[in-house]
Motif scaffolding. Structure first.
Motif, PDB file in Angstrom:
ATOM      1  N   ILE A 116      10.303   3.282  -8.808  1.00  0.00           N
ATOM      2  CA  ILE A 116      10.659   3.492  -7.075  1.00  0.00           C
ATOM      3  C   ILE A 116      10.113   2.021  -6.162  1.00  0.00           C
ATOM      4  N   SER A 117      10.408   1.305  -5.537  1.00  0.00           N
ATOM      5  CA  SER A 117      10.025   0.249  -4.403  1.00  0.00           C
ATOM      6  C   SER A 117      10.418   0.206  -3.528  1.00  0.00           C
ATOM      7  N   GLY A 118      10.092  -1.125  -2.775  1.00  0.00           N
ATOM      8  CA  GLY A 118       9.728  -0.862  -1.244  1.00  0.00           C
ATOM      9  C   GLY A 118      11.366  -1.462  -0.596  1.00  0.00           C
ATOM     10  N   SER A 119      11.958  -0.578   0.212  1.00  0.00           N
ATOM     11  CA  SER A 119      13.004  -0.692   0.818  1.00  0.00           C
ATOM     12  C   SER A 119      13.415  -2.199   1.109  1.00  0.00           C
ATOM     13  N   LEU A 120      12.337  -3.278   2.127  1.00  0.00           N
ATOM     14  CA  LEU A 120      12.465  -4.205   2.313  1.00  0.00           C
ATOM     15  C   LEU A 120      12.481  -5.868   0.905  1.00  0.00           C
ATOM     16  N   LYS A 130      18.103  12.697  -3.813  1.00  0.00           N
ATOM     17  CA  LYS A 130      18.255  11.181  -2.856  1.00  0.00           C
ATOM     18  C   LYS A 130      20.016  12.464  -3.206  1.00  0.00           C
ATOM     19  N   ASN A 131      20.185  11.464  -1.505  1.00  0.00           N
ATOM     20  CA  ASN A 131      21.316  11.945  -0.912  1.00  0.00           C
ATOM     21  C   ASN A 131      21.673  10.939  -0.111  1.00  0.00           C
ATOM     22  N   ALA A 132      22.405  10.848   1.097  1.00  0.00           N
ATOM     23  CA  ALA A 132      22.442  10.066   2.344  1.00  0.00           C
ATOM     24  C   ALA A 132      21.433   9.863   2.831  1.00  0.00           C
ATOM     25  N   ASN A 133      21.228  11.010   3.037  1.00  0.00           N
ATOM     26  CA  ASN A 133      19.759  11.474   4.389  1.00  0.00           C
ATOM     27  C   ASN A 133      18.097  11.481   4.128  1.00  0.00           C
ATOM     28  N   ASN A 134      18.315  11.587   2.698  1.00  0.00           N
ATOM     29  CA  ASN A 134      16.484  12.025   1.726  1.00  0.00           C
ATOM     30  C   ASN A 134      16.417  11.478   0.453  1.00  0.00           C
ATOM     31  N   GLU A 135      15.371  11.284   0.441  1.00  0.00           N
ATOM     32  CA  GLU A 135      15.057  10.781  -1.019  1.00  0.00           C
ATOM     33  C   GLU A 135      13.455  11.952  -1.120  1.00  0.00           C
ATOM     34  N   PHE A 136      13.594  12.596  -1.676  1.00  0.00           N
ATOM     35  CA  PHE A 136      12.006  13.876  -1.832  1.00  0.00           C
ATOM     36  C   PHE A 136      12.388  14.426  -2.843  1.00  0.00           C
ATOM     37  N   TYR A 137      10.700  14.585  -3.503  1.00  0.00           N
ATOM     38  CA  TYR A 137      10.472  15.197  -4.607  1.00  0.00           C
ATOM     39  C   TYR A 137      10.063  16.916  -4.724  1.00  0.00           C
ATOM     40  N   ASP A 138       9.919  17.788  -5.072  1.00  0.00           N
ATOM     41  CA  ASP A 138       9.159  18.845  -5.590  1.00  0.00           C
ATOM     42  C   ASP A 138       8.527  19.460  -6.835  1.00  0.00           C
ATOM     43  N   VAL A 139       7.518  19.974  -6.283  1.00  0.00           N
ATOM     44  CA  VAL A 139       7.049  20.811  -7.741  1.00  0.00           C
ATOM     45  C   VAL A 139       7.982  21.828  -7.593  1.00  0.00           C
ATOM     46  N   GLN A 143       1.030  -1.306   0.127  1.00  0.00           N
ATOM     47  CA  GLN A 143       0.162  -0.021  -0.105  1.00  0.00           C
ATOM     48  C   GLN A 143       0.781   1.499  -0.314  1.00  0.00           C
ATOM     49  N   ASP A 144       2.235   1.088   0.863  1.00  0.00           N
ATOM     50  CA  ASP A 144       2.616   2.381   1.128  1.00  0.00           C
ATOM     51  C   ASP A 144       3.698   2.908  -0.890  1.00  0.00           C
ATOM     52  N   LEU A 145       4.085   1.242  -0.955  1.00  0.00           N
ATOM     53  CA  LEU A 145       4.665   1.567  -2.446  1.00  0.00           C
ATOM     54  C   LEU A 145       3.558   2.510  -4.010  1.00  0.00           C
ATOM     55  N   GLU A 146       2.125   1.438  -3.005  1.00  0.00           N
ATOM     56  CA  GLU A 146       0.856   1.986  -4.573  1.00  0.00           C
ATOM     57  C   GLU A 146       0.759   3.716  -3.962  1.00  0.00           C
ATOM     58  N   SER A 147       0.667   3.330  -2.908  1.00  0.00           N
ATOM     59  CA  SER A 147       0.486   5.379  -2.271  1.00  0.00           C
ATOM     60  C   SER A 147       1.738   6.387  -3.434  1.00  0.00           C
ATOM     61  N   GLU A 148       2.451   6.050  -3.131  1.00  0.00           N
ATOM     62  CA  GLU A 148       4.424   6.654  -2.999  1.00  0.00           C
ATOM     63  C   GLU A 148       3.714   6.804  -4.515  1.00  0.00           C
ATOM     64  N   LYS A 149       3.254   5.546  -5.706  1.00  0.00           N
ATOM     65  CA  LYS A 149       3.486   5.890  -7.518  1.00  0.00           C
ATOM     66  C   LYS A 149       2.438   7.125  -7.291  1.00  0.00           C
ATOM     67  N   VAL A 150       1.226   6.782  -6.636  1.00  0.00           N
ATOM     68  CA  VAL A 150       0.150   7.545  -6.920  1.00  0.00           C
ATOM     69  C   VAL A 150       0.126   9.639  -6.559  1.00  0.00           C
ATOM     70  N   ARG A 151       1.140   9.542  -5.829  1.00  0.00           N
ATOM     71  CA  ARG A 151       1.869  10.757  -5.277  1.00  0.00           C
ATOM     72  C   ARG A 151       2.429  11.188  -6.184  1.00  0.00           C
ATOM     73  N   ARG A 197       8.336   8.201   1.555  1.00  0.00           N
ATOM     74  CA  ARG A 197       8.341   7.211   2.807  1.00  0.00           C
ATOM     75  C   ARG A 197       8.739   6.318   2.767  1.00  0.00           C
ATOM     76  N   GLY A 198       9.586   6.371   4.064  1.00  0.00           N
ATOM     77  CA  GLY A 198      10.711   5.475   4.523  1.00  0.00           C
ATOM     78  C   GLY A 198      10.413   3.671   4.256  1.00  0.00           C
ATOM     79  N   SER A 199       9.288   3.710   3.732  1.00  0.00           N
ATOM     80  CA  SER A 199       9.576   2.243   3.492  1.00  0.00           C
ATOM     81  C   SER A 199       9.393   1.430   1.743  1.00  0.00           C
ATOM     82  N   VAL A 200      10.165   3.270   0.800  1.00  0.00           N
ATOM     83  CA  VAL A 200       9.307   2.923  -0.710  1.00  0.00           C
ATOM     84  C   VAL A 200      11.313   3.889  -0.693  1.00  0.00           C
ATOM     85  N   ASP A 201      12.375   3.600  -1.659  1.00  0.00           N
ATOM     86  CA  ASP A 201      13.347   3.981  -2.176  1.00  0.00           C
ATOM     87  C   ASP A 201      12.954   3.887  -3.705  1.00  0.00           C
ATOM     88  N   PHE A 202      13.793   4.826  -3.718  1.00  0.00           N
ATOM     89  CA  PHE A 202      14.065   5.650  -5.678  1.00  0.00           C
ATOM     90  C   PHE A 202      15.369   4.622  -6.249  1.00  0.00           C
TER      91      PHE A 202
END
Length: 173
Positions: A150-154, A69-78, A34-42, A108-113
C-alpha cells in the motif's frame, strides 16, 4: 514614540504566516503517514483474523481475505468460502466465486493498493488447521507467498508491505 511601524507589523505577520504554513504542512504529512501505518495495521489484523479462524477450523470452513479494486472503491473483506471452493484472482468480479463476508474494511481515501496491481478481485485463502496460504487454482496470481503493498495517494514512494510467507506467518515491512 511608542508602538510598531507598519513595516514591523508586516514583517511580523509574514514570519508568522511562514511558520504557520510550515507547521501545517508538517502536520498534514504526519497525518498521511499515520493513515498509511494505520491501514497496514488494519490489513494485518484482517489477515490474522482470517488465519486464526482457519487454524481453529471453525466449523470446518475455509477463511481468507478478499481484496477488491475497481474504479470507484478499494476495500478488503475477511471472508468465509463456500465448501469445496478455493480463492483466486479475477479481473472480472462476476467470475469470482461467491463468499460469505465476515467483516468489511474500506481502504482509507489517502491510501491505495499498489500490489495487487490492476483492478479485480484477489483472494488470500488460508488452509484449515495449518494456516498456510493456499496456492490458487485457475488464473494463478500468487504462489504460497503473498505480498500486499500500500502507499499514500499523494506520495506513491512511501509504501508499506505486508507479506504472508509460505508458512502463513504475516510480516510487516
Amino acid at each position: 514614540m511608542k508602538g510598531f511601524t507598519l513595516i514591523e507589523m508586516l514583517i511580523t505577520i509574514t514570519v508568522f504566516s511562514i511558520i504557520t504554513a510550515v507547521v501545517g504542512l508538517s502536520l498534514f504529512g504526519f497525518k498521511r503517514k499515520q493513515d498509511l501505518e494505520s491501514e497496514k495495521v488494519r490489513i494485518t489484523a484482517a489477515l490474522n483474523e482470517a488465519r486464526q479462524r482457519a487454524t481453529t477450523n471453525e466449523g470446518g470452513k475455509r477463511f481468507g481475505v478478499r481484496i477488491t479494486k475497481n474504479a470507484n472503491n478499494e476495500f478488503y473483506d475477511v471472508v468465509e468460502l463456500l465448501p469445496g471452493r478455493s480463492g483466486g484472482c479475477y479481473s472480472d468480479p462476476d467470475n469470482a466465486p461467491p463468499v460469505t463476508m465476515v467483516q468489511r474494511y474500506q481502504l482509507r481515501g489517502s491510501v491505495d493498493f499498489i500490489q495487487p496491481a490492476g483492478s479485480g478481485i484477489w483472494d488470500i485463502v488460508f488452509s484449515p488447521l495449518s494456516g498456510i496460504p493456499d496456492p490458487l487454482a485457475g488464473p494463478v496470481c500468487h504462489d504460497n507467498e503473498v505480498t500486499i503493498s500500500i502507499s499514500g495517494s499523494l506520495d506513491p514512494l512511501d509504501q508499506r508491505r505486508i507479506i504472508v510467507n509460505d508458512s502463513g506467518t504475516i510480516i510487516n515491512q
